[in-house]
Write a protein that holds these residues in place. Structure first.
Motif, PDB file in Angstrom:
ATOM      1  N   ARG A 147      41.884 -11.790 -12.584  1.00  0.00           N
ATOM      2  CA  ARG A 147      43.199 -11.130 -12.603  1.00  0.00           C
ATOM      3  C   ARG A 147      43.351 -10.275 -13.849  1.00  0.00           C
ATOM      4  O   ARG A 147      43.979  -9.217 -13.816  1.00  0.00           O
ATOM      5  CB  ARG A 147      44.330 -12.163 -12.478  1.00  0.00           C
ATOM      6  N   GLN A 148      42.749 -10.703 -14.980  1.00  0.00           N
ATOM      7  CA  GLN A 148      42.849  -9.898 -16.199  1.00  0.00           C
ATOM      8  C   GLN A 148      42.080  -8.593 -16.026  1.00  0.00           C
ATOM      9  O   GLN A 148      42.552  -7.539 -16.452  1.00  0.00           O
ATOM     10  CB  GLN A 148      42.339 -10.700 -17.405  1.00  0.00           C
ATOM     11  N   PHE A 205      44.282  -6.371 -13.911  1.00  0.00           N
ATOM     12  CA  PHE A 205      45.370  -5.762 -14.684  1.00  0.00           C
ATOM     13  C   PHE A 205      44.829  -4.690 -15.632  1.00  0.00           C
ATOM     14  O   PHE A 205      45.473  -3.662 -15.851  1.00  0.00           O
ATOM     15  CB  PHE A 205      46.132  -6.814 -15.494  1.00  0.00           C
ATOM     16  N   GLU A 206      43.650  -4.948 -16.195  1.00  0.00           N
ATOM     17  CA  GLU A 206      43.072  -3.963 -17.105  1.00  0.00           C
ATOM     18  C   GLU A 206      42.799  -2.660 -16.351  1.00  0.00           C
ATOM     19  O   GLU A 206      43.055  -1.569 -16.861  1.00  0.00           O
ATOM     20  CB  GLU A 206      41.779  -4.514 -17.697  1.00  0.00           C
ATOM     21  N   ILE A 254      44.368  -1.690 -13.679  1.00  0.00           N
ATOM     22  CA  ILE A 254      45.696  -1.118 -13.396  1.00  0.00           C
ATOM     23  C   ILE A 254      46.168  -0.335 -14.624  1.00  0.00           C
ATOM     24  O   ILE A 254      46.670   0.788 -14.515  1.00  0.00           O
ATOM     25  CB  ILE A 254      46.713  -2.231 -13.034  1.00  0.00           C
ATOM     26  N   THR A 268      45.053 -17.147 -21.508  1.00  0.00           N
ATOM     27  CA  THR A 268      45.768 -16.300 -20.562  1.00  0.00           C
ATOM     28  C   THR A 268      47.165 -16.047 -21.100  1.00  0.00           C
ATOM     29  O   THR A 268      47.681 -16.822 -21.909  1.00  0.00           O
ATOM     30  CB  THR A 268      45.855 -16.981 -19.176  1.00  0.00           C
ATOM     31  N   GLU A 269      47.751 -14.952 -20.642  1.00  0.00           N
ATOM     32  CA  GLU A 269      49.127 -14.641 -21.034  1.00  0.00           C
ATOM     33  C   GLU A 269      50.082 -14.930 -19.882  1.00  0.00           C
ATOM     34  O   GLU A 269      51.216 -14.453 -19.872  1.00  0.00           O
ATOM     35  CB  GLU A 269      49.213 -13.169 -21.464  1.00  0.00           C
ATOM     36  N   ALA A 312      55.775  -8.343  -8.049  1.00  0.00           N
ATOM     37  CA  ALA A 312      54.490  -7.787  -7.621  1.00  0.00           C
ATOM     38  C   ALA A 312      54.705  -6.788  -6.479  1.00  0.00           C
ATOM     39  O   ALA A 312      54.100  -5.713  -6.451  1.00  0.00           O
ATOM     40  CB  ALA A 312      53.539  -8.909  -7.191  1.00  0.00           C
ATOM     41  N   CYS A 329      56.069  -2.431 -14.178  1.00  0.00           N
ATOM     42  CA  CYS A 329      55.152  -3.165 -15.063  1.00  0.00           C
ATOM     43  C   CYS A 329      55.981  -3.962 -16.073  1.00  0.00           C
ATOM     44  O   CYS A 329      55.799  -5.171 -16.244  1.00  0.00           O
ATOM     45  CB  CYS A 329      54.249  -2.221 -15.867  1.00  0.00           C
ATOM     46  N   CYS A 352      58.031  -7.000 -14.857  1.00  0.00           N
ATOM     47  CA  CYS A 352      57.268  -8.238 -14.670  1.00  0.00           C
ATOM     48  C   CYS A 352      56.824  -8.809 -16.013  1.00  0.00           C
ATOM     49  O   CYS A 352      56.958 -10.006 -16.262  1.00  0.00           O
ATOM     50  CB  CYS A 352      56.069  -8.001 -13.765  1.00  0.00           C
ATOM     51  N   HIS A 353      56.314  -7.949 -16.881  1.00  0.00           N
ATOM     52  CA  HIS A 353      55.830  -8.439 -18.183  1.00  0.00           C
ATOM     53  C   HIS A 353      56.939  -9.131 -18.971  1.00  0.00           C
ATOM     54  O   HIS A 353      56.708 -10.150 -19.600  1.00  0.00           O
ATOM     55  CB  HIS A 353      55.251  -7.287 -19.004  1.00  0.00           C
ATOM     56  N   ARG A 413      54.900 -12.477 -18.566  1.00  0.00           N
ATOM     57  CA  ARG A 413      53.700 -12.339 -19.404  1.00  0.00           C
ATOM     58  C   ARG A 413      54.036 -12.707 -20.842  1.00  0.00           C
ATOM     59  O   ARG A 413      55.018 -12.217 -21.401  1.00  0.00           O
ATOM     60  CB  ARG A 413      53.177 -10.898 -19.343  1.00  0.00           C
TER      61      ARG A 413
HETATM   62  C1  HEC Z   1      54.053  -9.151 -10.930  1.00  0.00           C
HETATM   63  C2  HEC Z   1      53.880  -9.130 -12.355  1.00  0.00           C
HETATM   64  C3  HEC Z   1      53.163  -8.005 -13.039  1.00  0.00           C
HETATM   65  C4  HEC Z   1      53.211  -6.661 -12.769  1.00  0.00           C
HETATM   66  C5  HEC Z   1      54.017  -5.943 -11.697  1.00  0.00           C
HETATM   67  C6  HEC Z   1      52.353  -6.021 -13.744  1.00  0.00           C
HETATM   68  N1  HEC Z   1      51.802  -6.944 -14.582  1.00  0.00           N
HETATM   69 FE1  HEC Z   1      50.493  -6.592 -16.084  1.00  0.00          FE
HETATM   70  N2  HEC Z   1      50.280  -8.605 -16.385  1.00  0.00           N
HETATM   71  C7  HEC Z   1      50.994  -9.593 -15.748  1.00  0.00           C
HETATM   72  C8  HEC Z   1      50.583 -10.888 -16.237  1.00  0.00           C
HETATM   73  C9  HEC Z   1      51.152 -12.234 -15.797  1.00  0.00           C
HETATM   74  C10 HEC Z   1      49.574 -10.654 -17.181  1.00  0.00           C
HETATM   75  C11 HEC Z   1      48.759 -11.721 -17.958  1.00  0.00           C
HETATM   76  C12 HEC Z   1      47.549 -12.133 -17.125  1.00  0.00           C
HETATM   77  C13 HEC Z   1      46.665 -13.143 -17.813  1.00  0.00           C
HETATM   78  O1  HEC Z   1      46.497 -13.080 -19.049  1.00  0.00           O
HETATM   79  O2  HEC Z   1      46.115 -14.014 -17.111  1.00  0.00           O
HETATM   80  C14 HEC Z   1      49.395  -9.200 -17.242  1.00  0.00           C
HETATM   81  C15 HEC Z   1      48.468  -8.556 -18.056  1.00  0.00           C
HETATM   82  C16 HEC Z   1      48.324  -7.192 -18.144  1.00  0.00           C
HETATM   83  C17 HEC Z   1      47.350  -6.527 -19.001  1.00  0.00           C
HETATM   84  C18 HEC Z   1      46.340  -7.231 -19.912  1.00  0.00           C
HETATM   85  C19 HEC Z   1      45.086  -7.568 -19.103  1.00  0.00           C
HETATM   86  C20 HEC Z   1      44.034  -8.280 -19.930  1.00  0.00           C
HETATM   87  O3  HEC Z   1      43.056  -7.645 -20.321  1.00  0.00           O
HETATM   88  O4  HEC Z   1      44.190  -9.481 -20.205  1.00  0.00           O
HETATM   89  C21 HEC Z   1      47.531  -5.175 -18.829  1.00  0.00           C
HETATM   90  C22 HEC Z   1      46.749  -4.048 -19.493  1.00  0.00           C
HETATM   91  C23 HEC Z   1      48.592  -4.993 -17.860  1.00  0.00           C
HETATM   92  N3  HEC Z   1      49.042  -6.232 -17.469  1.00  0.00           N
HETATM   93  C24 HEC Z   1      49.065  -3.779 -17.433  1.00  0.00           C
HETATM   94  C25 HEC Z   1      49.991  -3.601 -16.403  1.00  0.00           C
HETATM   95  C26 HEC Z   1      50.444  -2.309 -15.924  1.00  0.00           C
HETATM   96  C27 HEC Z   1      50.049  -0.957 -16.509  1.00  0.00           C
HETATM   97  C28 HEC Z   1      51.299  -2.564 -14.895  1.00  0.00           C
HETATM   98  C29 HEC Z   1      52.041  -1.586 -14.020  1.00  0.00           C
HETATM   99  C30 HEC Z   1      51.358  -0.418 -13.513  1.00  0.00           C
HETATM  100  C31 HEC Z   1      51.383  -4.014 -14.748  1.00  0.00           C
HETATM  101  N4  HEC Z   1      50.588  -4.587 -15.691  1.00  0.00           N
HETATM  102  C32 HEC Z   1      52.165  -4.646 -13.810  1.00  0.00           C
HETATM  103  C33 HEC Z   1      51.962  -9.394 -14.796  1.00  0.00           C
HETATM  104  C34 HEC Z   1      52.267  -8.181 -14.192  1.00  0.00           C
END
Ligand code: HEC
Length: 164
Positions: free
Chosen positions: A43-44, A47-48, A50, A101-102, A118, A151, A154-155, A159
């Protein structure tokens, strides 16, 4: 979720044991670190990617003549990845479970809100992809901002902010 998680933990621990046995360079604490469920890194990484795609979108929008085809492709990528978010959070993988994890426990305390957050990104990224096809920079810029709000939304709730 717990039913699928438990065997994976066992497999990881076994693998860690094998790796430790095969490598003289394995640090002493390797087995504990390797017990982390693989889904956390998955998942990280998601997200990276993304984050990288969003950065590319913003980079284009800073140009006088943005590449709208590229913006549409990046928005589609975010859309595909956003749809995967929900499936990346099995129980027992929060920061409170002792993993790197965050992911806050709030994700499992308010599952409907997390799911909605989400889904919001799924919806806003789809809108961005279809708007990009029309090539109106102001409209695409506004939608990119709105998607950025998904983003942040949710954060802010789910997060861990390790800068606080
Ligand atoms: C539904 C919730 C949610 C949405 C929507 C979301 N995020 Fe996140 N994001 C999280 C969570 C929870 C984490 C921590 C995950 C972990 O550490 O396991 C995270 C972590 C991240 C990270 C760090 C990844 C890493 O390397 O550990 C980035 C970069 C990030 N998000 C960018 C974005 C961006 C840009 C968007 C929108 C385009 C977005 N996120 C939308 C919940 C979300």
């Amino acid at each position: 979720m717990i039913r699928t998680l438990a065997p994976r933990l066992v497999v990881s621990a076994t693998l860690a044991g094998l790796l430790a046995a095969c490598s003289s360079e394995a640090p002493v604490d390797a087995p504990a670190a390797a017990a982390e469920p693989a889904v956390i890194e998955e998942r990280q990484d998601n997200f990276e990617a993304i984050g990288d795609a969003f950065k590319a979108v913003r980079g284009e929008l800073e140009k006088d003549a943005p590449d709208f085809t590229l913006i549409a492709a990046k928005a589609s990528d975010i859309n595909t990845r956003a749809a995967k978010i929900e499936g990346h959070f099995p129980a027992g993988t929060s920061v409170d479970d002792g993993f790197d994890t965050e992911a806050l426990a709030a994700i499992w305390q308010k599952p409907d809100d997390f799911k909605a957050a989400a889904q919001k990104l799924v919806g806003e990224s789809a809108k961005l992809a279809s708007l990009a096809g029309k090539g109106d920079k102001a409209a695409v810029g506004a939608q990119a901002m709105t998607m950025g709000g998904a983003c942040k939304g949710c954060h802010d709730n789910f997060r861990l902010d390790d800068k606080k």
